[in-house]
Design an enzyme around this catalytic site. Structure first.
Site, PDB file in Angstrom:
ATOM      1  CB  SER A 134      23.845  45.314  61.635  1.00 17.80           C
ATOM      2  OG  SER A 134      23.720  44.129  62.388  1.00 17.80           O
ATOM      3  CE  LYS A 171      22.103  42.164  59.268  1.00 17.47           C
ATOM      4  NZ  LYS A 171      23.268  41.772  60.105  1.00 17.47           N
TER       5      LYS A 171
END
Length: 216
Positions: A134, A171
């Site tokens: 990701s 993230k």
């Protein structure tokens, strides 16, 4: 302070911005791509020139082993960082994290690594093994070891390590008027929105460096 050429200044500024934005320096390949060099070897030549002028320090054998030491002459961002200690850091490597237990719980520690402090923008508390892609476009790949400094707060744009319910995720943080957006650096993955005050969210720390397996 040392006078840099225009190209050296570009490389220095790119490294500084990357550290400010992500917590760790760029790879040679990333420098080459950003500044239009023909190859990573060209970036390496500029890095060695900066090291000879005493404004950065290079850690042998590490793709992100770049540490800023001082700002060049006439730079609007002059600063000095403490020189890396000759003592190595012993950092626990965190593998899978069980739901509901502290991230540094003994059962999560798979081993310890001896690391050169010069690899990191700030002193980390532990290494976290990255799972998934990701954050691929930020240069963070499956199996990489992310150096994490424990924090209860983070700045907008920093790469963070957070708990979301029973999961731990990496993230980029983006603050929104009514909450937080956790941004994936890969278009194949969706961003995550967290409402203000959500009991599901807990900040574990920020990324301050990256080690790729095989760099030890």
């Amino acid at each position: 302070m040392t006078k840099l050429t225009a190209r050296q200044q570009q490389v220095f500024d790119l490294i500084r911005r990357a550290i400010e934005r992500t917590g760790f320096p760029p790879t040679r390949a990333e420098i080459a791509a950003e500044l239009g060099f023909s190859s990573a070897n060209s970036a390496e030549e500029h890095l060695r020139a900066l090291a000879r002028k005493g404004v950065i320090e290079l850690a042998a054998g590490a793709s992100r082993g770049i540490r800023l030491l001082a700002g060049p002459e006439d730079s609007p961002h002059q600063f000095t960082l403490p020189h890396a200690s000759i003592m190595q850091l012993s950092l626990p490597l965190i593998g899978r994290v069980a739901a509901g237990s502290p991230i540094l719980a003994q059962e999560h520690i798979s081993q310890h690594y001896a690391c050169d402090p010069a690899l990191f923008s700030s002193k980390p508390d532990y290494l976290l093994k990255v799972r998934g892609l990701s954050m691929r476009d930020a240069g963070i790949f499956d199996g990489d070891l992310l150096a994490v400094q424990k924090r209860s707060e983070a700045k907008d744009g920093q790469i963070i390590i957070a708990r979301l319910g029973d999961d731990v995720t990496v993230k980029r943080l983006k603050r929104r008027p009514n909450g937080l957006e956790l941004i994936a650096e890969n278009p194949d993955y969706e961003n995550i929105f967290v409402e203000t005050g959500s009991a599901e969210f807990a900040l574990e720390g920020i990324a301050v460096g990256l080690i790729r397996p095989g760099e030890f």
